[in-house]
Design a protein around this motif. Sequence first.
Motif, PDB file in Angstrom:
ATOM      1  N   ILE A 146       0.859  -1.175   0.000  1.00 55.60           N
ATOM      2  CA  ILE A 146       0.000   0.000   0.000  1.00 55.60           C
ATOM      3  C   ILE A 146       0.902   1.233   0.000  1.00 55.60           C
ATOM      4  CG2 ILE A 146      -1.539   1.407   1.423  1.00 55.60           C
ATOM      5  CD1 ILE A 146      -3.090  -0.645   0.081  1.00 55.60           C
ATOM      6  N   ILE A 147       0.675   2.137  -0.963  1.00 56.49           N
ATOM      7  CA  ILE A 147       1.472   3.354  -1.089  1.00 56.49           C
ATOM      8  C   ILE A 147       0.553   4.558  -0.924  1.00 56.49           C
ATOM      9  CG2 ILE A 147       3.030   4.677  -2.565  1.00 56.49           C
ATOM     10  CD1 ILE A 147       3.425   1.945  -4.110  1.00 56.49           C
ATOM     11  N   GLN A 148       0.899   5.427  -0.004  1.00 59.14           N
ATOM     12  CA  GLN A 148       0.103   6.628   0.262  1.00 59.14           C
ATOM     13  C   GLN A 148       0.999   7.861   0.149  1.00 59.14           C
ATOM     14  OE1 GLN A 148      -3.508   7.173   1.563  1.00 59.14           O
ATOM     15  NE2 GLN A 148      -2.714   8.979   0.494  1.00 59.14           N
ATOM     16  N   VAL A 149       0.574   8.812  -0.682  1.00 64.27           N
ATOM     17  CA  VAL A 149       1.290  10.077  -0.829  1.00 64.27           C
ATOM     18  C   VAL A 149       0.474  11.177  -0.169  1.00 64.27           C
ATOM     19  CG1 VAL A 149       2.279  11.742  -2.431  1.00 64.27           C
ATOM     20  CG2 VAL A 149       2.344   9.300  -2.983  1.00 64.27           C
ATOM     21  N   LEU A 150       1.062  11.847   0.800  1.00 63.24           N
ATOM     22  CA  LEU A 150       0.432  12.942   1.514  1.00 63.24           C
ATOM     23  C   LEU A 150       1.048  14.267   1.050  1.00 63.24           C
ATOM     24  CD1 LEU A 150       0.450  11.193   5.010  1.00 63.24           C
ATOM     25  CD2 LEU A 150      -1.470  11.358   3.406  1.00 63.24           C
ATOM     26  N   PRO A 151       0.471  15.406   1.446  1.00 65.90           N
ATOM     27  CA  PRO A 151       0.986  16.687   0.940  1.00 65.90           C
ATOM     28  C   PRO A 151       2.487  16.893   1.153  1.00 65.90           C
ATOM     29  CG  PRO A 151      -1.134  17.024   1.975  1.00 65.90           C
ATOM     30  CD  PRO A 151      -0.766  15.595   2.222  1.00 65.90           C
ATOM     31  N   GLN A 152       3.031  16.478   2.302  1.00 67.54           N
ATOM     32  CA  GLN A 152       4.447  16.699   2.559  1.00 67.54           C
ATOM     33  C   GLN A 152       5.212  15.412   2.855  1.00 67.54           C
ATOM     34  OE1 GLN A 152       5.095  19.828   5.405  1.00 67.54           O
ATOM     35  NE2 GLN A 152       7.308  19.899   5.091  1.00 67.54           N
ATOM     36  N   SER A 153       4.526  14.293   2.767  1.00 65.27           N
ATOM     37  CA  SER A 153       5.186  13.041   3.109  1.00 65.27           C
ATOM     38  C   SER A 153       4.602  11.903   2.288  1.00 65.27           C
ATOM     39  CB  SER A 153       5.035  12.739   4.606  1.00 65.27           C
ATOM     40  OG  SER A 153       3.662  12.599   4.940  1.00 65.27           O
ATOM     41  N   SER A 154       5.191  10.726   2.417  1.00 69.04           N
ATOM     42  CA  SER A 154       4.689   9.534   1.745  1.00 69.04           C
ATOM     43  C   SER A 154       5.153   8.308   2.524  1.00 69.04           C
ATOM     44  CB  SER A 154       5.192   9.464   0.303  1.00 69.04           C
ATOM     45  OG  SER A 154       6.608   9.469   0.262  1.00 69.04           O
ATOM     46  N   PHE A 155       4.388   7.233   2.407  1.00 65.54           N
ATOM     47  CA  PHE A 155       4.797   5.994   3.052  1.00 65.54           C
ATOM     48  C   PHE A 155       4.345   4.805   2.221  1.00 65.54           C
ATOM     49  CE2 PHE A 155       0.572   6.609   4.951  1.00 65.54           C
ATOM     50  CZ  PHE A 155       0.012   5.346   4.820  1.00 65.54           C
ATOM     51  N   ALA A 156       5.019   3.676   2.456  1.00 68.78           N
ATOM     52  CA  ALA A 156       4.658   2.407   1.816  1.00 68.78           C
ATOM     53  C   ALA A 156       4.734   1.304   2.855  1.00 68.78           C
ATOM     54  CB  ALA A 156       5.582   2.107   0.640  1.00 68.78           C
ATOM     55  N   PHE A 157       3.734   0.446   2.863  1.00 65.84           N
ATOM     56  CA  PHE A 157       3.705  -0.704   3.759  1.00 65.84           C
ATOM     57  C   PHE A 157       3.600  -1.966   2.914  1.00 65.84           C
ATOM     58  CE2 PHE A 157       1.283  -3.809   6.361  1.00 65.84           C
ATOM     59  CZ  PHE A 157       2.254  -4.021   7.336  1.00 65.84           C
ATOM     60  N   THR A 158       4.560  -2.863   3.071  1.00 66.97           N
ATOM     61  CA  THR A 158       4.660  -4.062   2.245  1.00 66.97           C
ATOM     62  C   THR A 158       4.622  -5.314   3.113  1.00 66.97           C
ATOM     63  OG1 THR A 158       6.027  -2.912   0.599  1.00 66.97           O
ATOM     64  CG2 THR A 158       6.076  -5.313   0.567  1.00 66.97           C
ATOM     65  N   VAL A 159       3.859  -6.322   2.671  1.00 59.18           N
ATOM     66  CA  VAL A 159       3.893  -7.642   3.294  1.00 59.18           C
ATOM     67  C   VAL A 159       4.290  -8.658   2.228  1.00 59.18           C
ATOM     68  CG1 VAL A 159       2.260  -7.152   5.147  1.00 59.18           C
ATOM     69  CG2 VAL A 159       1.399  -7.903   2.917  1.00 59.18           C
ATOM     70  N   ASN A 160       5.105  -9.629   2.629  1.00 56.28           N
ATOM     71  CA  ASN A 160       5.613 -10.647   1.720  1.00 56.28           C
ATOM     72  C   ASN A 160       5.437 -12.038   2.313  1.00 56.28           C
ATOM     73  OD1 ASN A 160       7.371  -9.281  -0.574  1.00 56.28           O
ATOM     74  ND2 ASN A 160       7.783  -8.124   1.297  1.00 56.28           N
ATOM     75  N   TYR A 161       5.241 -13.004   1.432  1.00 55.75           N
ATOM     76  CA  TYR A 161       5.299 -14.415   1.828  1.00 55.75           C
ATOM     77  C   TYR A 161       6.069 -15.178   0.758  1.00 55.75           C
ATOM     78  CZ  TYR A 161       4.088 -19.311   2.339  1.00 55.75           C
ATOM     79  OH  TYR A 161       4.166 -20.678   2.443  1.00 55.75           O
ATOM     80  N   LYS A 162       6.995 -16.036   1.197  1.00 56.62           N
ATOM     81  CA  LYS A 162       7.762 -16.868   0.278  1.00 56.62           C
ATOM     82  C   LYS A 162       7.786 -18.311   0.790  1.00 56.62           C
ATOM     83  CE  LYS A 162      10.839 -13.218  -1.438  1.00 56.62           C
ATOM     84  NZ  LYS A 162      10.383 -13.252  -2.841  1.00 56.62           N
ATOM     85  N   ARG A 163       7.735 -19.238  -0.148  1.00 52.14           N
ATOM     86  CA  ARG A 163       7.796 -20.666   0.156  1.00 52.14           C
ATOM     87  C   ARG A 163       8.963 -21.257  -0.629  1.00 52.14           C
ATOM     88  NH1 ARG A 163       6.617 -25.026   3.492  1.00 52.14           N
ATOM     89  NH2 ARG A 163       5.836 -26.815   2.315  1.00 52.14           N
ATOM     90  N   ALA A 164       9.946 -21.828   0.089  1.00 50.77           N
ATOM     91  CA  ALA A 164      11.132 -22.404  -0.543  1.00 50.77           C
ATOM     92  C   ALA A 164      11.098 -23.919  -0.408  1.00 50.77           C
ATOM     93  CB  ALA A 164      12.400 -21.852   0.098  1.00 50.77           C
ATOM     94  N   LEU A 165      11.224 -24.613  -1.540  1.00 51.18           N
ATOM     95  CA  LEU A 165      11.224 -26.078  -1.575  1.00 51.18           C
ATOM     96  C   LEU A 165      12.556 -26.552  -2.152  1.00 51.18           C
ATOM     97  CD1 LEU A 165       7.613 -26.595  -2.999  1.00 51.18           C
ATOM     98  CD2 LEU A 165       8.337 -26.684  -0.600  1.00 51.18           C
ATOM     99  N   PHE A 166      13.307 -27.319  -1.357  1.00 53.23           N
ATOM    100  CA  PHE A 166      14.642 -27.751  -1.747  1.00 53.23           C
ATOM    101  C   PHE A 166      14.592 -29.083  -2.491  1.00 53.23           C
ATOM    102  CE2 PHE A 166      15.419 -24.389   1.073  1.00 53.23           C
ATOM    103  CZ  PHE A 166      16.728 -23.957   0.918  1.00 53.23           C
ATOM    104  N   ASP A 167      15.617 -29.302  -3.330  1.00 55.86           N
ATOM    105  CA  ASP A 167      15.598 -30.450  -4.238  1.00 55.86           C
ATOM    106  C   ASP A 167      15.902 -31.777  -3.549  1.00 55.86           C
ATOM    107  OD1 ASP A 167      15.076 -28.573  -6.131  1.00 55.86           O
ATOM    108  OD2 ASP A 167      16.927 -28.846  -7.290  1.00 55.86           O
ATOM    109  N   LEU A 168      16.952 -31.801  -2.708  1.00 55.64           N
ATOM    110  CA  LEU A 168      17.410 -33.060  -2.131  1.00 55.64           C
ATOM    111  C   LEU A 168      17.569 -32.947  -0.618  1.00 55.64           C
ATOM    112  CD1 LEU A 168      20.137 -34.254  -4.675  1.00 55.64           C
ATOM    113  CD2 LEU A 168      17.761 -35.014  -4.489  1.00 55.64           C
TER     114      LEU A 168
END
Length: 330
Positions: free
Chosen positions: A244-266
């Motif tokens: 989510i990215i919000q731009v305000l008159p004198q400032s701005s912010f971004a809030f990010t959420v991530n999910y990753k799934r790693a599956l190994f071969d051996l």
Amino acid sequence: MKPLLTVGLIATAIISTTTQARPVDWTPGIGGDISLMVGYNRSNSQFNSDNHTTSNLNSHGNKQDKMFVAPIGSLSYTFNDGDKQLYFGTNRSDIALGRFHVDIGYRQKFADNSMLTLSYIPGVLTQKTWQDPYLQNVERSKTKTSINAFSVKLNDIRGSRFSGQLAYGKFSVDQELSGNDPLLALTPNEKSSLNRNANVLYTEGTYSQPFSRSLILRTAINFTNINADGNAMSNNIYGVAATIIQVLPQSSFAFTVNYKRALFDLTNPVFNQKQQDNKYSAFFAYEYNQPFNWKKWSLVSLISYSSTQSNIDFYDSNDLFVSAGLNYKF
């Protein structure tokens, strides 16, 4: 190798608040920015360079706290027509997950509002890891890691809200000695299966949905293939993210959420299990422009928390990062 950190060195999945929130007009000539950041990091990863020894391979590392001061910045040159640009430097957003790297590249805007970016990470900045992470009850020796990578990115494809990126690189460990502890009694083939040197392929697709001129939702899906010299270190990573990215008159912010799934071969021969990781992270970036009426200056703050939950406890980790600083644009 911590595979999810390696991916972070190639792909700048966490974004700068201002550049993604609204178009930026390029001014012909030289420009750039420089930031001085003061930060705090708490981590219990076995790969934290302050966890010199471990007595238990079946748990995460001890908690370590660290303060630091880091100058970072970038430099660009825009050609006279205002739609082509060369750049060099470090993105301040990458610092949040320990991603200290420098890239050099070329950007070009097109009439349909799309933008092409070609970049190269030359591996001039290195990170520390252990020569053999699995040593027990003796001090582990550090070594350097680096990555060289090429990236192609197309933003707002044909004027749409879709963007895409493809990156390919080589992750290198200077002194790779994984599995050499005599207590493990590994065979030569088992030791070689732990080799962390790898070729890394990353691809990502994103979609941006504006709700107003100042509020944007950015979603992303990505895939990474880590083809390591050691088969037990090779894996595929599937990820999703939302910002989510919000731009305000004198400032701005971004809030990010991530999910990753790693599956190994051996199967990892140290633990007799095939590794599977779930990684969750949240990132908040804030910028306040012209504090105290200082033109070209801004206050910046970066906060992140990440958690890796693995079926192998050795790879579990929790990381908290907080930083603040001043940024000067020229």
